[in-house]
Design a protein around this motif. Structure first.
Motif, PDB file in Angstrom:
ATOM      1  N   GLN A 159      -4.825  23.102  38.420  1.00 33.59           N
ATOM      2  CA  GLN A 159      -4.134  24.763  37.210  1.00 33.59           C
ATOM      3  C   GLN A 159      -3.394  23.819  36.556  1.00 33.59           C
ATOM      4  O   GLN A 159      -3.213  23.530  35.328  1.00 33.59           O
ATOM      5  N   ALA A 160      -2.562  22.911  37.137  1.00 30.79           N
ATOM      6  CA  ALA A 160      -1.084  22.236  36.287  1.00 30.79           C
ATOM      7  C   ALA A 160      -1.783  21.771  35.470  1.00 30.79           C
ATOM      8  O   ALA A 160      -1.959  22.042  34.187  1.00 30.79           O
ATOM      9  N   THR A 189       7.249  26.898  28.993  1.00 30.83           N
ATOM     10  CA  THR A 189       7.482  26.424  29.109  1.00 30.83           C
ATOM     11  C   THR A 189       7.730  24.753  29.280  1.00 30.83           C
ATOM     12  O   THR A 189       7.413  24.133  28.206  1.00 30.83           O
ATOM     13  N   LEU A 207      -3.415  23.979  43.345  1.00 32.28           N
ATOM     14  CA  LEU A 207      -2.943  24.168  41.831  1.00 32.28           C
ATOM     15  C   LEU A 207      -2.884  23.363  41.830  1.00 32.28           C
ATOM     16  O   LEU A 207      -2.487  22.892  40.436  1.00 32.28           O
ATOM     17  N   THR A 235       2.645  22.083  39.973  1.00 29.19           N
ATOM     18  CA  THR A 235       1.941  24.546  39.563  1.00 29.19           C
ATOM     19  C   THR A 235       2.555  24.571  41.687  1.00 29.19           C
ATOM     20  O   THR A 235       2.228  23.207  42.245  1.00 29.19           O
ATOM     21  N   GLU A 255       1.547  34.954  39.055  1.00 26.80           N
ATOM     22  CA  GLU A 255       1.225  33.058  38.435  1.00 26.80           C
ATOM     23  C   GLU A 255      -0.185  33.085  39.091  1.00 26.80           C
ATOM     24  O   GLU A 255      -0.166  31.886  38.063  1.00 26.80           O
ATOM     25  N   ARG A 272       0.652  21.753  32.820  1.00 24.69           N
ATOM     26  CA  ARG A 272       1.966  20.861  33.534  1.00 24.69           C
ATOM     27  C   ARG A 272       1.788  20.917  34.507  1.00 24.69           C
ATOM     28  O   ARG A 272       0.613  19.763  34.619  1.00 24.69           O
ATOM     29  N   SER A 289      -2.494  31.809  35.896  1.00 27.08           N
ATOM     30  CA  SER A 289      -2.946  30.419  35.725  1.00 27.08           C
ATOM     31  C   SER A 289      -4.484  29.978  35.902  1.00 27.08           C
ATOM     32  O   SER A 289      -4.778  28.983  35.823  1.00 27.08           O
ATOM     33  N   SER A 331       2.520  27.171  45.024  1.00 25.52           N
ATOM     34  CA  SER A 331       3.221  28.427  45.235  1.00 25.52           C
ATOM     35  C   SER A 331       3.878  28.610  46.995  1.00 25.52           C
ATOM     36  O   SER A 331       3.600  27.405  47.075  1.00 25.52           O
TER      37      SER A 331
END
Ligand code: G
Ligand code: MN
Length: 435
Positions: free
Chosen positions: A157-158, A304, A154, A166, A228, A163, A232, A168
């Protein structure tokens, strides 16, 4: 790998620095004793240190910077929290006993905030950038390794999606990114995706003022491929443009007549940061508007918060062009980024959507209610429309009305629906709510 060690800082806050293996063992133990309504959060932070320090790092750890990082983190962590630093650019943190999801999100934001302040050592300044992955769990149905791996994925991915973090909520048994990317390629080429629409409702009049188009996989080959994960993974594997144009085109085709028939002001679509940097975006959107006979004034773009602030110079010129052409802009997932409305106000954005993680528990969490109230008041002072995402029950809706939030998008009115079901829902809603 560092050995477990207890460090004491000036404020007397003793924090245990675990080895990677020590942290995994701690997660395993906390999973075993997880209380029913309590959350466990695993946070993986990926750091980028400025060039000078990077060079020094290649020859060994920069202990002063490490020390500063640990000191800053320890000011936010409790003695029972766990911290591991498996490499100079990686931090893992375990928080336990959390009574709501939003507490974990607030913790991540605070951790990122303290990490991003540059570190000065003599006349050398080390600037830091940090991205986080937050894996939250509230059941025993997973393992420590899977949780830590998810948190690391994650955070990557961010970073790829621009971002800050991220998140989950784990259900255990997660597919790898590579697997999802392969399934997604197949789904795109075999027309297995579809678009669902969720209404945005004006709270005072109950009128439907918008529809958000959301990507859906009709029959996902695995339960962990939620929207999501889909988005991503598409960002990371260079498929986000294809996916976005699929949604925008389908949404305009399916909704053109519905918008006018039901007097719905705006069709909203999600635009990714990588597309915002593409100078051709405004012209391409305009072209699709012409094809489907929808005026730009009826199309809204949700971006975002953290995406808006990445590469702001380049994004700003695209944003201004889009607004001049008549498109509406909204800040999506508000509250999970830099949280400075005063700064965001400089952008030509007329609407903010408060992320569901802050909204969904306002009926039970006083802190969450205060946050939503404060954000709404400030946004109103700046002349922005406020949309609350994720309202699921009537208590929440009533509180949002008290807070004077303008619009709501949540299961209380409708889940995202396929176009046929949406038409039936709109007819029913119109008959019940509009005189
Ligand atoms: O891009 P954005 O964050 O605006 O997407 C909205 C997402 O939030 C969608 O995936 C939608 O299914 C989800 N969502 C919308 N309303 C609710 C709600 O009331 N509860 C929950 N759990 N999810 C919601
Ligand atoms: Mn959105």
């Amino acid at each position: 790998m560092m050995e477990d060690a207890s460090l004491n800082f000036v404020d007397g806050n003793a924090l245990v620095i675990s080895s990677a293996a020590g942290l995994l063992a701690c997660v395993e133990e906390k999973l075993e004793f997880l209380a029913p309504s309590s959350y466990l959060a695993i946070i993986a932070i990926s750091l980028s240190r400025s060039d000078h320090i990077e060079a020094v790092l290649r020859m060994g750890r920069s202990e002063k910077v490490d020390h500063q990082i640990i000191k800053r983190l320890s000011s936010l962590l409790k003695a029972e929290d766990h911290l591991a630093i498996p490499s100079p650019n990686e931090i893992w943190i375990v928080l336990s006993g959390l009574s709501s999801e939003s507490l974990a999100h607030i913790a991540v934001i605070n951790l990122l905030n303290v990490l991003e302040v540059p570190i000065t050592d003599g006349d050398t300044v080390c600037s830091l950038q940090a991205w986080a992955g937050l894996a939250l769990v509230n059941s025993h149905n997973t393992t420590s390794i899977s949780l830590v791996k998810t948190a690391i994925n994650l955070s990557e991915q961010a970073r790829a999606a621009g971002r800050r973090y991220t998140a989950s909520l784990e259900n255990g048994n997660v597919l790898s990114d590579n697997d999802i990317a392969q399934h997604l390629t197949f789904a795109l080429s075999h027309n297995l995706l579809s678009v669902a629409y969720q209404p945005k409702i004006h709270i005072a009049s109950k009128k439907v003022v918008g529809l958000e188009a959301l990507i859906r996989w009709n029959d996902p080959p695995h339960p962990s491929i939620g929207p999501e994960a889909l988005v991503s993974t598409a960002e990371r594997y260079g498929m986000i443009q294809d996916l976005t144009w699929y949604v925008v085109n389908t949404a305009m085709r399916e909704c053109a007549t519905t918008l006018s028939k039901f007097g719905i002001a705006t069709l909203w679509v999600n635009i990714s940061v990588s597309m915002l940097r593409n100078e051709k975006l405004p012209a391409k959107l305009r072209q699709l508007c012409d094809v489907w006979g929808i005026e730009p004034q009826k199309l809204g773009l949700e971006v975002t918060e953290s995406a808006l602030l990445t590469d702001i110079e380049r994004s700003l010129s695209t944003l201004n062009t889009l607004v001049q052409m008549g498109f509406h802009l909204a800040i999506d997932d508000f509250g999970t980024g830099y949280s400075s409305l005063a700064y965001l106000r400089q952008l030509p954005v007329a609407e903010i959507k408060i992320d569901k993680v802050f909204v969904k528990d306002i009926a039970t969490s006083h802190a969450d209610r205060e946050i939503v109230q404060a954000v709404t008041d400030l946004a109103h002072r700046f002349g922005m429309v406020v949309v609350a995402e994720g309202a699921e029950d009537s208590d929440t809706l009533r509180l949002l009305a008290d807070i004077r939030c303008d619009q709501v998008q949540g299961y209380i009115f409708s889940k995202p629906l396929a176009i046929q079901n949406l038409l039936a829902w709109l007819k029913h809603h119109e008959a019940n709510h509009v005189c």
